[in-house]
Design a protein around this motif. Structure first.
Motif, PDB file in Angstrom:
ATOM      1  N   SER A  42      35.481  59.400  40.359  1.00  0.00           N
ATOM      2  CA  SER A  42      34.151  59.836  40.787  1.00  0.00           C
ATOM      3  C   SER A  42      33.884  61.308  40.477  1.00  0.00           C
ATOM      4  CB  SER A  42      33.973  59.583  42.283  1.00  0.00           C
ATOM      5  OG  SER A  42      35.003  60.230  43.011  1.00  0.00           O
ATOM      6  N   ARG A  43      34.852  61.951  39.818  1.00  0.00           N
ATOM      7  CA  ARG A  43      34.685  63.334  39.362  1.00  0.00           C
ATOM      8  C   ARG A  43      34.545  64.348  40.498  1.00  0.00           C
ATOM      9  NH1 ARG A  43      36.116  64.032  34.050  1.00  0.00           N
ATOM     10  NH2 ARG A  43      35.405  62.267  32.803  1.00  0.00           N
ATOM     11  N   PHE A  44      35.092  64.055  41.643  1.00  0.00           N
ATOM     12  CA  PHE A  44      35.154  65.069  42.686  1.00  0.00           C
ATOM     13  C   PHE A  44      36.463  64.902  43.438  1.00  0.00           C
ATOM     14  CE2 PHE A  44      34.617  62.475  46.440  1.00  0.00           C
ATOM     15  CZ  PHE A  44      33.925  61.368  45.983  1.00  0.00           C
ATOM     16  N   GLN A  45      36.836  65.955  44.135  1.00  0.00           N
ATOM     17  CA  GLN A  45      38.095  65.953  44.846  1.00  0.00           C
ATOM     18  C   GLN A  45      37.930  65.191  46.156  1.00  0.00           C
ATOM     19  OE1 GLN A  45      40.960  67.055  43.662  1.00  0.00           O
ATOM     20  NE2 GLN A  45      39.930  67.609  41.765  1.00  0.00           N
ATOM     21  N   ALA A  46      38.227  63.893  46.100  1.00  0.00           N
ATOM     22  CA  ALA A  46      38.073  63.060  47.294  1.00  0.00           C
ATOM     23  C   ALA A  46      38.942  63.543  48.436  1.00  0.00           C
ATOM     24  CB  ALA A  46      38.408  61.605  46.955  1.00  0.00           C
ATOM     25  N   TRP A  47      40.068  64.148  48.079  1.00  0.00           N
ATOM     26  CA  TRP A  47      40.971  64.597  49.132  1.00  0.00           C
ATOM     27  C   TRP A  47      40.361  65.696  49.980  1.00  0.00           C
ATOM     28  CZ3 TRP A  47      44.879  62.366  51.245  1.00  0.00           C
ATOM     29  CH2 TRP A  47      45.730  63.085  52.053  1.00  0.00           C
ATOM     30  N   ASP A  48      39.371  66.431  49.425  1.00  0.00           N
ATOM     31  CA  ASP A  48      38.742  67.504  50.185  1.00  0.00           C
ATOM     32  C   ASP A  48      37.971  66.985  51.384  1.00  0.00           C
ATOM     33  OD1 ASP A  48      39.775  69.288  48.423  1.00  0.00           O
ATOM     34  OD2 ASP A  48      37.941  69.475  47.219  1.00  0.00           O
ATOM     35  N   PHE A  49      37.617  65.712  51.372  1.00  0.00           N
ATOM     36  CA  PHE A  49      36.892  65.135  52.484  1.00  0.00           C
ATOM     37  C   PHE A  49      37.819  64.826  53.663  1.00  0.00           C
ATOM     38  CE2 PHE A  49      33.942  64.558  49.077  1.00  0.00           C
ATOM     39  CZ  PHE A  49      32.693  64.668  49.674  1.00  0.00           C
ATOM     40  N   PHE A  50      39.110  64.952  53.429  1.00  0.00           N
ATOM     41  CA  PHE A  50      40.073  64.694  54.489  1.00  0.00           C
ATOM     42  C   PHE A  50      40.750  66.002  54.868  1.00  0.00           C
ATOM     43  CE2 PHE A  50      39.590  60.815  52.090  1.00  0.00           C
ATOM     44  CZ  PHE A  50      39.432  59.862  53.094  1.00  0.00           C
ATOM     45  N   SER A  51      40.844  66.223  56.132  1.00  0.00           N
ATOM     46  CA  SER A  51      41.381  67.492  56.621  1.00  0.00           C
ATOM     47  C   SER A  51      42.896  67.515  56.553  1.00  0.00           C
ATOM     48  CB  SER A  51      40.923  67.712  58.075  1.00  0.00           C
ATOM     49  OG  SER A  51      41.457  66.689  58.903  1.00  0.00           O
ATOM     50  N   TYR A  52      43.415  68.712  56.765  1.00  0.00           N
ATOM     51  CA  TYR A  52      44.870  68.875  56.837  1.00  0.00           C
ATOM     52  C   TYR A  52      45.427  68.080  58.009  1.00  0.00           C
ATOM     53  CZ  TYR A  52      49.300  71.092  58.026  1.00  0.00           C
ATOM     54  OH  TYR A  52      50.604  71.312  58.361  1.00  0.00           O
ATOM     55  N   GLU A  53      44.651  68.006  59.092  1.00  0.00           N
ATOM     56  CA  GLU A  53      45.108  67.270  60.266  1.00  0.00           C
ATOM     57  C   GLU A  53      45.280  65.789  59.944  1.00  0.00           C
ATOM     58  OE1 GLU A  53      42.734  69.486  60.259  1.00  0.00           O
ATOM     59  OE2 GLU A  53      43.657  71.074  61.477  1.00  0.00           O
ATOM     60  N   PHE A  54      44.390  65.244  59.108  1.00  0.00           N
ATOM     61  CA  PHE A  54      44.519  63.836  58.723  1.00  0.00           C
ATOM     62  C   PHE A  54      45.800  63.609  57.931  1.00  0.00           C
ATOM     63  CE2 PHE A  54      43.980  60.566  55.480  1.00  0.00           C
ATOM     64  CZ  PHE A  54      43.637  59.475  56.266  1.00  0.00           C
ATOM     65  N   ASP A  55      46.078  64.497  57.004  1.00  0.00           N
ATOM     66  CA  ASP A  55      47.299  64.388  56.202  1.00  0.00           C
ATOM     67  C   ASP A  55      48.536  64.490  57.092  1.00  0.00           C
ATOM     68  OD1 ASP A  55      48.936  64.282  53.912  1.00  0.00           O
ATOM     69  OD2 ASP A  55      49.061  66.461  53.862  1.00  0.00           O
ATOM     70  N   HIS A  56      48.495  65.394  58.041  1.00  0.00           N
ATOM     71  CA  HIS A  56      49.637  65.597  58.927  1.00  0.00           C
ATOM     72  C   HIS A  56      49.851  64.380  59.824  1.00  0.00           C
ATOM     73  CE1 HIS A  56      52.677  68.322  60.346  1.00  0.00           C
ATOM     74  NE2 HIS A  56      52.308  68.150  61.610  1.00  0.00           N
ATOM     75  N   LYS A  57      48.766  63.830  60.343  1.00  0.00           N
ATOM     76  CA  LYS A  57      48.878  62.645  61.198  1.00  0.00           C
ATOM     77  C   LYS A  57      49.381  61.451  60.401  1.00  0.00           C
ATOM     78  CE  LYS A  57      47.530  64.456  65.054  1.00  0.00           C
ATOM     79  NZ  LYS A  57      48.508  64.612  66.178  1.00  0.00           N
ATOM     80  N   LEU A  58      48.983  61.353  59.147  1.00  0.00           N
ATOM     81  CA  LEU A  58      49.460  60.267  58.299  1.00  0.00           C
ATOM     82  C   LEU A  58      50.965  60.361  58.101  1.00  0.00           C
ATOM     83  CD1 LEU A  58      48.861  57.836  56.484  1.00  0.00           C
ATOM     84  CD2 LEU A  58      48.347  59.427  54.631  1.00  0.00           C
ATOM     85  N   MET A  59      51.482  61.557  57.922  1.00  0.00           N
ATOM     86  CA  MET A  59      52.917  61.734  57.763  1.00  0.00           C
ATOM     87  C   MET A  59      53.677  61.343  59.034  1.00  0.00           C
ATOM     88  SD  MET A  59      53.607  62.625  54.720  1.00  0.00           S
ATOM     89  CE  MET A  59      55.310  63.087  54.957  1.00  0.00           C
ATOM     90  N   ASP A  60      53.039  61.500  60.183  1.00  0.00           N
ATOM     91  CA  ASP A  60      53.694  61.140  61.439  1.00  0.00           C
ATOM     92  C   ASP A  60      54.043  59.658  61.485  1.00  0.00           C
ATOM     93  OD1 ASP A  60      53.416  63.743  62.208  1.00  0.00           O
ATOM     94  OD2 ASP A  60      51.702  63.395  63.545  1.00  0.00           O
ATOM     95  N   PHE A  61      53.289  58.834  60.771  1.00  0.00           N
ATOM     96  CA  PHE A  61      53.518  57.388  60.762  1.00  0.00           C
ATOM     97  C   PHE A  61      54.289  56.943  59.517  1.00  0.00           C
ATOM     98  CE2 PHE A  61      49.941  58.052  63.568  1.00  0.00           C
ATOM     99  CZ  PHE A  61      50.232  57.232  64.631  1.00  0.00           C
ATOM    100  N   THR A  62      54.858  57.899  58.800  1.00  0.00           N
ATOM    101  CA  THR A  62      55.667  57.612  57.620  1.00  0.00           C
ATOM    102  C   THR A  62      57.125  57.899  57.953  1.00  0.00           C
ATOM    103  OG1 THR A  62      53.814  58.299  56.214  1.00  0.00           O
ATOM    104  CG2 THR A  62      55.972  58.095  55.164  1.00  0.00           C
ATOM    105  N   PRO A  63      57.990  56.881  57.992  1.00  0.00           N
ATOM    106  CA  PRO A  63      59.370  57.086  58.464  1.00  0.00           C
ATOM    107  C   PRO A  63      60.126  58.194  57.762  1.00  0.00           C
ATOM    108  CG  PRO A  63      58.897  54.735  58.329  1.00  0.00           C
ATOM    109  CD  PRO A  63      57.713  55.452  57.741  1.00  0.00           C
TER     110      PRO A  63
END
Length: 324
Positions: A197-218
């Motif tokens: 889509s020619r834009f940084q989709a990851w920018d729509f997700f905060s650092y907190e989202f990334d951190h919380k996702l890692m919490d559920f990754t063994p």
């Protein structure tokens, strides 16, 4: 639940591994305390200034206790994976014991070694701290108890993988893939959406989202950085441990066709997992191809290479039986 005869059989078969695991888990925590004390004393001899030679314990910084989870993996592979690779699991199942008895004996033998040994090590380290009186202790209780929980989680994960896989290599590969899968299945599609889509989709997700996702990754808990987060974070690996235990228990009882040597004991898993591996290969290599030159051509070439690599890896690992 746990049969004495089976317990004795498992003890005699894995005696060396169990004893070495107990010695390591009991001694590693008190040795960390004594090692820090020795460094402080050596510093005082050299500089004679207590300001530069403070005796402190920082369990979240370069603490060898964070490697305790490796013992859980080793025990799980010895208790199930190696038996399947050698073909001795068929003989064990032919003995006058139920599958439930066999699994419970194997699982709780390793669990007791992991938990009780670390509890003894925690008590010895606590006594050393009372005797040596360090100036500062950071995350001792949180780190020590947390390592018991995370070690048990990794042990349960690899045991669950062993009940699904037909050899030790498949057990380890399945466990590793499961440990990183929650992060991959969410982040890879997000990055590809950004490329297409020619834009940084990851920018729509905060650092907190990334951190919380890692919490559920063994695999996130393999590093000691979780000690810096909330103490309630340990509830997540505790729940995952229970989940992996239930998967392992149900799978071991339901897998009547052993298929020792095959990647999966349950044949119906072969095709879905192969498709998943191919898809992840396409997404992963496509991302690498795009990042090298920021071009759609590299993106497409990477996806083609990833599809071929994913197919070859999945085909030769899943559909080729390992000889005993």
């Amino acid at each position: 639940m746990v049969d004495r005869g089976l317990l004795y059989r498992e003890w005699k078969q894995n005696q060396v591994v169990i004893l070495l695991s107990i010695v390591f888990l009991v001694l590693v925590n008190p040795l960390i305390v004594y090692h820090s004390y020795s460094i402080s004393e050596a510093c005082l001899v050299r500089f004679s200034d207590p300001r530069f030679c403070a005796f402190t314990l920082n369990y979240h910084i370069n603490s060898h206790i964070q490697f305790n989870w490796m013992i859980g993996i080793i025990l799980a592979v010895c208790l199930i994976g190696i038996e399947r690779s050698k073909g001795t699991m068929d003989f064990l199942l032919s003995l006058p014991y139920t599958r439930r008895q066999i699994f419970q004996t194997k699982f709780w033998l390793g669990a007791v070694v992991i938990v009780c040994s670390q509890l003894v090590g925690f008590l010895l380290a606590w006594l050393l701290i009372l005797i040596l009186k360090p100036e500062q202790v950071n995350y001792f209780e949180h780190g020590s108890i947390g390592m018991i929980i995370t070690s048990f989680m990794f042990y349960s994960l690899v045991m669950a993988a062993g009940t699904l896989a037909g050899n030790a290599f498949a057990q380890l590969l399945t466990a590793f893939a499961t440990a990183i899968l929650p992060y991959l299945i969410i982040t890879l599609p997000i990055y590809h959406i950004g490329i297409l889509s020619r834009f940084q989709a990851w920018d729509f997700f905060s650092y907190e989202f990334d951190h919380k996702l890692m919490d559920f990754t063994p695999i996130f808990y393999a590093d000691s950085s979780w000690m810096l987060d909330s103490k309630y974070l340990l509830l997540i690996p505790a729940v995952m441990s229970i989940l992996f235990y239930l998967i392992a228990s149900i799978s071991f009882k339901k897998q009547h066709n052993e298929r020792n040597g095959h990647f999966f004991l349950w044949r119906k898993l072969d095709r879905p997992i192969q498709i998943l591996v191919i898809v992840l290969g396409i997404l992963g290599f496509g991302l690498v191809g795009y990042s090298t030159g920021k071009s759609i051509v590299g993106y497409i070439i990477g996806m083609i290479i990833g599809g071929v690599v994913g197919f070859l890896i999945s085909y030769f690992s899943i559909y080729k039986k390992v000889r005993h």
